[in-house]
Design a protein around this motif. Sequence first.
Motif, mmCIF file in Angstrom:
data_model
loop_
_atom_site.group_PDB
_atom_site.id
_atom_site.type_symbol
_atom_site.label_atom_id
_atom_site.label_comp_id
_atom_site.label_asym_id
_atom_site.label_seq_id
_atom_site.Cartn_x
_atom_site.Cartn_y
_atom_site.Cartn_z
ATOM 1 N N VAL A 73 0.373 -1.443 0.086
ATOM 2 C CA VAL A 73 -0.051 -0.002 -0.198
ATOM 3 C C VAL A 73 0.889 1.365 -0.536
ATOM 4 N N ARG A 74 2.133 1.001 0.308
ATOM 5 C CA ARG A 74 2.727 1.937 0.393
ATOM 6 C C ARG A 74 3.605 2.538 -0.694
ATOM 7 N N SER A 75 3.452 1.412 -1.169
ATOM 8 C CA SER A 75 3.973 1.823 -2.207
ATOM 9 C C SER A 75 3.359 2.069 -3.600
ATOM 10 N N PHE A 76 2.037 2.000 -3.504
ATOM 11 C CA PHE A 76 1.285 2.057 -4.581
ATOM 12 C C PHE A 76 0.882 3.645 -4.262
ATOM 13 N N ALA A 77 1.009 4.018 -3.129
ATOM 14 C CA ALA A 77 0.666 5.280 -2.441
ATOM 15 C C ALA A 77 1.669 6.367 -3.199
ATOM 16 N N ASP A 78 2.874 5.982 -2.717
ATOM 17 C CA ASP A 78 3.830 6.550 -3.797
ATOM 18 C C ASP A 78 3.520 7.207 -4.676
ATOM 19 N N ASP A 79 3.592 5.530 -5.686
ATOM 20 C CA ASP A 79 3.532 6.283 -6.371
ATOM 21 C C ASP A 79 2.284 6.940 -7.476
ATOM 22 N N LEU A 80 1.451 6.776 -6.794
ATOM 23 C CA LEU A 80 0.423 7.722 -6.767
ATOM 24 C C LEU A 80 0.300 8.786 -6.959
ATOM 25 N N THR A 81 0.812 9.947 -5.449
ATOM 26 C CA THR A 81 1.468 10.753 -5.354
ATOM 27 C C THR A 81 3.110 11.428 -6.618
ATOM 28 N N TYR A 82 3.555 10.339 -7.191
ATOM 29 C CA TYR A 82 4.562 11.026 -7.691
ATOM 30 C C TYR A 82 3.566 11.097 -9.303
ATOM 31 N N ILE A 83 3.013 9.901 -9.911
ATOM 32 C CA ILE A 83 1.769 10.217 -10.672
ATOM 33 C C ILE A 83 1.122 11.678 -10.881
ATOM 34 N N GLY A 84 0.558 11.679 -9.381
ATOM 35 C CA GLY A 84 -0.643 13.420 -9.818
ATOM 36 C C GLY A 84 0.480 14.436 -9.652
ATOM 37 N N MET A 85 1.756 14.240 -8.753
ATOM 38 C CA MET A 85 2.490 15.324 -9.293
ATOM 39 C C MET A 85 3.360 15.175 -10.614
ATOM 40 N N GLY A 86 3.813 14.679 -11.495
ATOM 41 C CA GLY A 86 3.897 14.702 -12.748
ATOM 42 C C GLY A 86 3.157 15.177 -13.770
ATOM 43 N N GLN A 87 1.926 14.579 -13.308
ATOM 44 C CA GLN A 87 0.542 15.693 -13.691
ATOM 45 C C GLN A 87 0.176 17.109 -13.762
ATOM 46 N N LEU A 88 0.832 17.166 -12.502
ATOM 47 C CA LEU A 88 0.576 18.739 -12.068
ATOM 48 C C LEU A 88 1.679 19.551 -12.818
ATOM 49 N N ALA A 89 3.103 18.774 -12.885
ATOM 50 C CA ALA A 89 4.019 18.858 -13.474
ATOM 51 C C ALA A 89 3.772 19.456 -15.157
ATOM 52 N N GLY A 90 2.633 18.833 -15.657
ATOM 53 C CA GLY A 90 3.277 18.599 -17.233
ATOM 54 C C GLY A 90 3.489 17.639 -18.246
ATOM 55 N N ALA A 91 3.835 17.170 -16.929
ATOM 56 C CA ALA A 91 4.201 15.341 -18.173
ATOM 57 C C ALA A 91 3.294 14.885 -18.672
ATOM 58 N N PRO A 92 3.377 15.080 -20.076
ATOM 59 C CA PRO A 92 2.324 14.259 -20.868
ATOM 60 C C PRO A 92 1.889 12.311 -21.081
ATOM 61 N N ALA A 93 0.812 12.178 -21.137
ATOM 62 C CA ALA A 93 0.623 10.625 -20.809
ATOM 63 C C ALA A 93 1.681 9.573 -21.160
ATOM 64 N N ASP A 94 2.742 10.199 -22.617
ATOM 65 C CA ASP A 94 3.719 9.024 -22.962
ATOM 66 C C ASP A 94 4.909 9.388 -22.739
ATOM 67 N N ASP A 95 5.367 9.913 -21.212
ATOM 68 C CA ASP A 95 5.985 10.311 -20.223
ATOM 69 C C ASP A 95 6.835 9.408 -19.684
ATOM 70 N N PRO A 96 7.314 9.015 -20.397
ATOM 71 C CA PRO A 96 8.443 7.642 -20.115
ATOM 72 C C PRO A 96 8.353 7.619 -18.454
ATOM 73 N N ALA A 97 8.536 8.114 -17.572
ATOM 74 C CA ALA A 97 8.838 8.379 -16.080
ATOM 75 C C ALA A 97 7.351 7.884 -15.864
ATOM 76 N N GLN A 98 6.251 9.112 -16.004
ATOM 77 C CA GLN A 98 4.984 8.743 -16.141
ATOM 78 C C GLN A 98 4.371 6.749 -16.340
ATOM 79 N N SER A 99 4.610 6.476 -17.745
ATOM 80 C CA SER A 99 4.464 5.303 -18.311
ATOM 81 C C SER A 99 4.553 3.873 -17.081
#
Length: 114
Positions: free
Chosen positions: A70-96
């Motif tokens: 759950v901690r790992s999943f939650a950390d991934d979610l927060t990084y995904i969300g911050m990436g989205q807010l930072a303008g990472a496109p859907a095909d960004d390798p880190a986001q993917s």
Amino acid sequence: MQSGDQKTQVCDAFTMVRNAVSLQTNADLGNDRVAQQAVAANARLATLGGGEFLLSRLNSSVPGDLADAVRSFADDLTYIGMGQLAGAPADDPAQSNREKTAQATAAKIDTLCR
């Protein structure tokens, strides 16, 4: 509160978060630019808020393997969300990568919650 109760609470929270992220991410309000931005904002809110919500539900009574997943999943979610807010496109390798990792971890949590 017993460990089983904590497991149930964390599993229920995980299900709620996963449903919220899916619902808000897949909402379709049409082609209106404002509506699209509203959907994107709600998706980011569900993603970031979901990660924080899950982390706030963890304590020492949650079984270790479940807590780690759950901690790992939650950390991934927060990084995904911050990436989205930072303008990472859907095909960004880190986001993917984060999304793939989150999906794999979600499958593991599903198994642990059975």
